[in-house]
Design an enzyme around this catalytic site. Structure first.
Site, PDB file in Angstrom:
ATOM      1  N   ASN A 114      -4.952  -2.281  -7.566  1.00  0.00           N
ATOM      2  CA  ASN A 114      -3.870  -2.686  -6.471  1.00  0.00           C
ATOM      3  C   ASN A 114      -4.510  -1.792  -5.103  1.00  0.00           C
ATOM      4  OD1 ASN A 114      -1.287  -3.756  -4.985  1.00  0.00           O
ATOM      5  ND2 ASN A 114      -0.516  -1.631  -6.244  1.00  0.00           N
ATOM      6  N   HIS A 116      -1.818   0.008  -2.048  1.00  0.00           N
ATOM      7  CA  HIS A 116      -0.454   0.628  -2.101  1.00  0.00           C
ATOM      8  C   HIS A 116      -0.233   1.849  -0.654  1.00  0.00           C
ATOM      9  CE1 HIS A 116       3.557   1.641  -2.648  1.00  0.00           C
ATOM     10  NE2 HIS A 116       3.582   3.007  -2.285  1.00  0.00           N
ATOM     11  N   ASP A 152       3.582   0.793  -8.908  1.00  0.00           N
ATOM     12  CA  ASP A 152       2.795   1.897  -8.106  1.00  0.00           C
ATOM     13  C   ASP A 152       2.493   3.317  -9.370  1.00  0.00           C
ATOM     14  OD1 ASP A 152       2.418   0.102  -6.541  1.00  0.00           O
ATOM     15  OD2 ASP A 152       4.379   1.324  -5.337  1.00  0.00           O
TER      16      ASP A 152
HETATM   17  C1  GRF Z   1      -0.823  -3.412   2.004  1.00  0.00           C
HETATM   18  O1  GRF Z   1      -0.503  -2.636   3.939  1.00  0.00           O
HETATM   19  C2  GRF Z   1      -0.989  -3.083   1.887  1.00  0.00           C
HETATM   20  O2  GRF Z   1      -1.165  -1.615   1.276  1.00  0.00           O
HETATM   21  C3  GRF Z   1       0.552  -3.017   0.818  1.00  0.00           C
HETATM   22  O3  GRF Z   1       0.847  -4.373   1.209  1.00  0.00           O
HETATM   23  C4  GRF Z   1       0.124  -4.724   2.785  1.00  0.00           C
HETATM   24  C5  GRF Z   1      -0.689  -5.956   2.862  1.00  0.00           C
HETATM   25  O4  GRF Z   1      -1.191  -6.240   3.776  1.00  0.00           O
HETATM   26  N1  GRF Z   1       0.075  -3.406  -0.818  1.00  0.00           N
HETATM   27  P1  GRF Z   1      -2.354  -7.795   4.056  1.00  0.00           P
HETATM   28  O5  GRF Z   1      -1.585  -8.928   3.715  1.00  0.00           O
HETATM   29  O6  GRF Z   1      -3.365  -7.311   2.850  1.00  0.00           O
HETATM   30  O7  GRF Z   1      -2.605  -7.808   5.363  1.00  0.00           O
END
Ligand code: GRF
Length: 224
Positions: A114, A116, A152
């Protein structure tokens, strides 16, 4: 852990929205910096831009709407079955806005990553950018981590750090961080695909060494 580098790894990407991180994976696969194929994109929401990004390059894209399931457990079971049907080596959560059950996480433990948008362990959960601004932090960033049952909370693979500037809004800060997300996430996936990265009893082994809690230390520059 040695993988032959000639075998292209299979990646499934889970999204819920815009999919800019998905796009960074599509681009990295295309330019050869990520030695893998995205074999499917799965979204729990219809009509999102990420699905269009997948369709544009001919990646099978699937909508699995969580609302059509009775419980979180049933959704996760179905999601897991769809994922498994693509036999992925690695599953990438890229803005996938669903909390996953421990059962699901354990089913794919060590294969789930993931990203974050905070310097974990700071600010798990939502509104990370605003929370960093409100706290008066001088830096913020993003964390790529293995997923474990704790939200997370899995061990850090790599982080990108950016300054928080005086007039930052959550939106401006999010944009600054996102540019770095697009660099570190495909890079972490490439390490995995090269067989450099392994989750072992809750710790990360990177290139046969125990990785410290802050992850791989990296000097990265904003490409924008
Ligand atoms: C990103 O900021 C990521 O860190 C979080 O959700 C957002 C996703 O953005 N988990 P995208 O859909 O990849 O543009």
């Amino acid at each position: 852990m040695t993988h032959s580098s000639t075998h292209r790894r299979r990646i499934v990407v889970l999204i819920s929205g815009g999919g800019s991180n998905l796009q960074s994976f599509i681009d990295a696969c295309a330019d050869g910096s990520l030695n893998a194929d995205i074999v499917a994109v799965i979204s729990n929401k219809a009509g999102v831009k990420g699905l269009e990004r997948a369709a544009n390059v001919g990646i099978p894209n699937i909508i699995l709407d969580h609302n059509s399931f009775e419980s979180r457990g049933e959704f996760d079971q179905a999601l897991g079955d769809v994922i498994e049907s693509f036999s992925p080596d690695l599953i990438i959560l890229a803005g996938f806005m669903r909390i996953l059950t421990p059962h699901f996480v354990n089913r794919f433990l060590g294969q789930l990553m993931n990203i974050h948008p905070s310097l974990l362990p700071k600010y798990p959960g939502l509104h990370t950018h605003q929370r960093a601004i409100d706290a008066g932090d001088s830096e913020a960033g993003a964390t790529v981590h293995f997923v474990t049952p704790e939200l997370d909370g899995g061990p850090t693979i790599v982080q990108a750090r950016v300054p928080v500037l005086k007039d930052d809004t959550a939106e401006i800060l999010a944009g600054r961080i996102l540019a770095f997300e697009h660099q570190i996430y495909p890079l972490a996936a490439e390490w995995f695909c090269q067989g450099l990265l392994e989750l072992q009893d809750g710790d990360i082994i990177f290139d046969n060494q125990l990785l410290p809690a802050e992850g791989v230390s990296l000097e990265i520059r904003d490409k924008t």
